[in-house]
Design a protein around this motif. Structure first.
Motif, PDB file in Angstrom:
ATOM      1  N   SER A  24      15.433  -1.377  62.485  1.00  0.00           N
ATOM      2  CA  SER A  24      15.106   0.002  62.838  1.00  0.00           C
ATOM      3  C   SER A  24      15.839   0.975  61.923  1.00  0.00           C
ATOM      4  O   SER A  24      15.287   2.001  61.515  1.00  0.00           O
ATOM      5  CB  SER A  24      15.488   0.284  64.284  1.00  0.00           C
ATOM      6  OG  SER A  24      15.016  -0.745  65.103  1.00  0.00           O
ATOM      7  N   ALA A  25      17.106   0.660  61.591  1.00  0.00           N
ATOM      8  CA  ALA A  25      17.871   1.552  60.722  1.00  0.00           C
ATOM      9  C   ALA A  25      17.214   1.637  59.345  1.00  0.00           C
ATOM     10  O   ALA A  25      17.133   2.718  58.749  1.00  0.00           O
ATOM     11  CB  ALA A  25      19.308   1.055  60.609  1.00  0.00           C
ATOM     12  N   LEU A  26      16.710   0.506  58.854  1.00  0.00           N
ATOM     13  CA  LEU A  26      16.048   0.534  57.543  1.00  0.00           C
ATOM     14  C   LEU A  26      14.780   1.380  57.606  1.00  0.00           C
ATOM     15  O   LEU A  26      14.476   2.143  56.679  1.00  0.00           O
ATOM     16  CB  LEU A  26      15.698  -0.886  57.091  1.00  0.00           C
ATOM     17  CG  LEU A  26      16.891  -1.746  56.684  1.00  0.00           C
ATOM     18  CD1 LEU A  26      16.435  -3.164  56.361  1.00  0.00           C
ATOM     19  CD2 LEU A  26      17.587  -1.146  55.479  1.00  0.00           C
ATOM     20  N   ALA A  27      14.028   1.224  58.699  1.00  0.00           N
ATOM     21  CA  ALA A  27      12.812   2.027  58.845  1.00  0.00           C
ATOM     22  C   ALA A  27      13.181   3.501  58.864  1.00  0.00           C
ATOM     23  O   ALA A  27      12.510   4.342  58.238  1.00  0.00           O
ATOM     24  CB  ALA A  27      12.081   1.643  60.125  1.00  0.00           C
ATOM     25  N   ALA A  28      14.286   3.847  59.566  1.00  0.00           N
ATOM     26  CA  ALA A  28      14.711   5.245  59.646  1.00  0.00           C
ATOM     27  C   ALA A  28      15.079   5.766  58.264  1.00  0.00           C
ATOM     28  O   ALA A  28      14.691   6.875  57.877  1.00  0.00           O
ATOM     29  CB  ALA A  28      15.888   5.373  60.602  1.00  0.00           C
ATOM     30  N   ALA A  29      15.829   4.959  57.492  1.00  0.00           N
ATOM     31  CA  ALA A  29      16.214   5.383  56.145  1.00  0.00           C
ATOM     32  C   ALA A  29      14.972   5.686  55.331  1.00  0.00           C
ATOM     33  O   ALA A  29      14.875   6.721  54.655  1.00  0.00           O
ATOM     34  CB  ALA A  29      17.029   4.283  55.472  1.00  0.00           C
ATOM     35  N   SER A  30      13.992   4.792  55.444  1.00  0.00           N
ATOM     36  CA  SER A  30      12.747   4.984  54.705  1.00  0.00           C
ATOM     37  C   SER A  30      12.050   6.263  55.155  1.00  0.00           C
ATOM     38  O   SER A  30      11.520   7.022  54.335  1.00  0.00           O
ATOM     39  CB  SER A  30      11.863   3.765  54.926  1.00  0.00           C
ATOM     40  OG  SER A  30      10.683   3.895  54.226  1.00  0.00           O
TER      41      SER A  30
END
Lengths: 315, 304
Positions: free
Chosen positions: B207-213
């Motif tokens: 989820s954190a990676l999706a948020a960064a993206s």
């Protein structure tokens, strides 16, 4: 009309009486209801047809189809093109729509269903978008504004141009769908669907061709939607790509899952709830999908088999 | 513009688009790899991430400015917030259904996705929100193409995040636990691995990676809306399948390839921009027919 086979769904004598009474009430409604009520109820019967079609895929075969509106679009656009561009009678569009939906079903389901069946969910989601974008981009399908002026069909020399006539058409289609679902469910293929749903490996060990069985469910579901789509085009006389969005697929799925997938009365109930509830609670307006999403989540967590569940345990 | 310049320009566009896809695909692929769940809500976490980043940037910009000094802490805050949202979703919606049939879990994931999308819709009124930053167009000229520093930072951030993730999964204890759970949950439990915690960690990272993206996409495109996660979720899945689902380098490769494909596909005469999405899904279906395991994947067998 198909009253007799629809009655056969009820297995007990009491069930038969109740079903017969409900059908009589449904037949009598146009005598008393105003056109607004008839409009809503026609849509409700139409959703019963669509939900029962999707129920074959989701309920009986246990596959998730997120692009069901695409097949509904295939039917509607077939009817539109046949009457407007080919100048043929509406009735020619029915066999053509069945053929088109079957081809699309095999092209999408064929490669996907041999793999992990959860891939089907997302591939069908992509397919739904593909169909919508394609009809929006092509000139022959009228682009973003769609097809307008589809002529109303004649049945036995009688022109179908009143809301009451479409009420009866959709009621007849819904009853036919009930009868067809019932026959399919209790046939050899219906048992195979449920077997594959509950234990694919055991089913394969018993000599069931799992890919073919799942594909047959997917294609049959597609055919239900295509036939519905034809009559939808005839009723509306105008169709546009934005009718066939992902939200449309979601609403149909919601009807199946809320009511009770795999159980005909449950699915009918779900379809009625999905259509009638937003009309009763008009105030929620734009929050409709939010409320539906919450209901869906709660149903899955608290009552995973639906409001009126099938006896089989979904776990 | 000359043909070379167009091609170079599309190469740059494709790589940027591809790194957004790759970051989202990583989380998709990780969650799928570990618990075999197609998390439909993943694309929506990207969208929520963009809004969280927007919110924190409005907080920070007063004092740090809307340049990178304000953007970097916003990205970190958004990653933290959405990471925790991912863990909460797993706890509330997915964990109770761990032993349930696949169909139930898929429908639940769909419900979560609808819930996130419609909550943001209700909160924003469906308007596009302008995501304004102070990043200029300064940059360097490589050959015939002008590449801005922003674009380089975007691609750079994505690459760094991907490398860190790959190292995390292949070198650390937690990464090893994730890979073990992907193979056999019950055996992991017997070996003393806290399965639920490891899965929660997987959700946090994905989820954190999706948020960064999502925040990076907001910075790059300058506007965000409640619906932005829908298509990218689909495309991230496509990227994950192209690369081989459950495979981290595969998700990166798939994302970048898909970005390039989309950038160059729209340049083919006769295939205009309006056909771009049809093109991508057709590619997904072709891949499933001819190479269902993806470029780097191992043969998949439906679990017995």
């Amino acid at each position: 009309m198909s009253v007799a086979p629809a009655l056969a769904v009820a297995r007990s004598p009491r069930g038969t009486v109740v079903s017969a009474a409900l059908i009589v009430v449904a037949l009598a409604i146009p005598l008393v209801a105003n056109s607004y009520a008839l409009e809503v109820l026609s849509e409700a019967w139409f959703y019963v047809l669509l939900c029962l079609g999707l129920n074959i895929v989701v309920g009986y075969a246990g596959l998730l189809d997120l692009g069901y509106a695409a097949f509904f679009a295939v039917g509607a656009y077939t009817a539109g093109l046949v009457t407007l561009k080919l100048g043929l009678s509406f009735w020619f569009s029915l066999p053509l729509a069945v053929v088109a939906a079957s081809i699309a079903g095999v092209v999408i389901g064929g490669p996907t269903l041999r793999l992990r069946s959860d891939y089907l969910a997302i591939v069908t989601l992509g397919f739904g978008e593909m169909v919508r974008i394609t009809v929006r981009n092509l000139a022959v399908t009228g682009g973003a504004s769609g097809l307008v002026g589809i002529s109303r069909p004649y049945l036995f020399g009688y022109k179908l141009d009143t809301i009451a006539s479409y009420y009866y058409i959709f009621l007849a289609l819904a009853l036919l769908a009930v009868a067809a679902s019932h026959r399919l469910e209790h046939s050899r293929i219906g048992r195979a669907w449920k077997y594959v749903r509950s234990d694919e490996d055991a089913a394969r060990a018993m000599g069931i061709n799992h890919a073919a069985v799942k594909l047959s469910a997917y294609v049959l579901g597609a055919i239900f939607a295509a036939i519905g789509g034809c009559f939808y085009a005839a009723k509306m006389t105008a169709i546009a790509p934005e009718t066939f969005t992902f939200n449309q697929s979601l609403l149909i799925l919601l009807g199946v899952v809320l009511g009770g997938r795999g159980k005909i009365p449950g699915v009918i109930l779900g379809a009625l709830v999905v259509v009638v509830a937003p009309e009763l609670f008009r105030d929620i307006g734009s929050l409709r999908m939010l409320v539906f999403a919450l209901c869906l989540l709660l149903i899955m967590l608290l009552r995973p088999a639906g409001i009126w569940p099938e006896r089989w345990r979904w776990g | 513009m000359s043909l070379t310049a167009i091609l170079l320009q599309q190469l740059a566009n494709g790589l940027i688009l591809g790194s957004f896809y790759a970051l989202v695909a990583l989380g998709y692929s990780m969650v799928y790899g570990v618990i075999k769940l197609l998390n439909f809500a993943h694309g929506d976490l990207y969208m929520v991430g963009a809004f969280a980043g927007f919110g924190s940037l409005s907080l920070f910009s007063g004092w740090l400015g809307a340049g990178w000094a304000g953007i970097v802490p916003s990205i970190l805050l958004s990653m933290l917030a959405v990471g925790m949202l991912g863990v909460a979703i797993d706890r509330v919606a997915y964990r109770p259904l761990r032993e349930a049939p696949k169909l139930s879990v898929l429908i639940t994931a769909l419900a979560v996705s609808m819930l996130l999308e419609n909550t943001v819709l209700a909160a924003t009124g469906g308007q596009f929100t302008a995501f304004s930053t102070d990043l200029g167009f300064a940059g360097i000229d490589i050959g015939l193409v002008h590449v801005t520093y922003t674009q380089m930072v975007l691609v750079g951030t994505s690459v760094v995040l991907m490398v860190v993730l790959e190292l995390f999964v292949s070198r650390t204890r937690y990464g090893r636990a994730m890979r073990a759970i992907a193979i056999d949950q019950d055996a992991c439990r017997l070996m003393g691995i806290d399965v639920n915690r490891t899965i929660a960690l997987t959700f946090f990272i994905g989820s954190a990676l999706a948020a960064a993206s999502g925040v990076l996409a907001g910075v790059y495109y300058g506007s965000i809306n409640f619906f932005m996660g829908f298509l990218i979720g689909l495309k991230a899945f496509t990227a994950a399948v192209i690369g081989g689902i459950g495979n981290i380098p595969g998700a990166m490769l798939g994302g970048l390839l898909l970005g390039l494909l989309e950038a160059f596909g729209t340049q083919i005469p006769g295939i205009g921009g309006q056909w771009k999405d049809v093109f991508v899904f057709a590619f997904l279906i072709l891949f499933l027919v001819f190479r269902p395991t993806g470029l780097l994947g191992k043969p998949v067998v439906e679990r017995m």
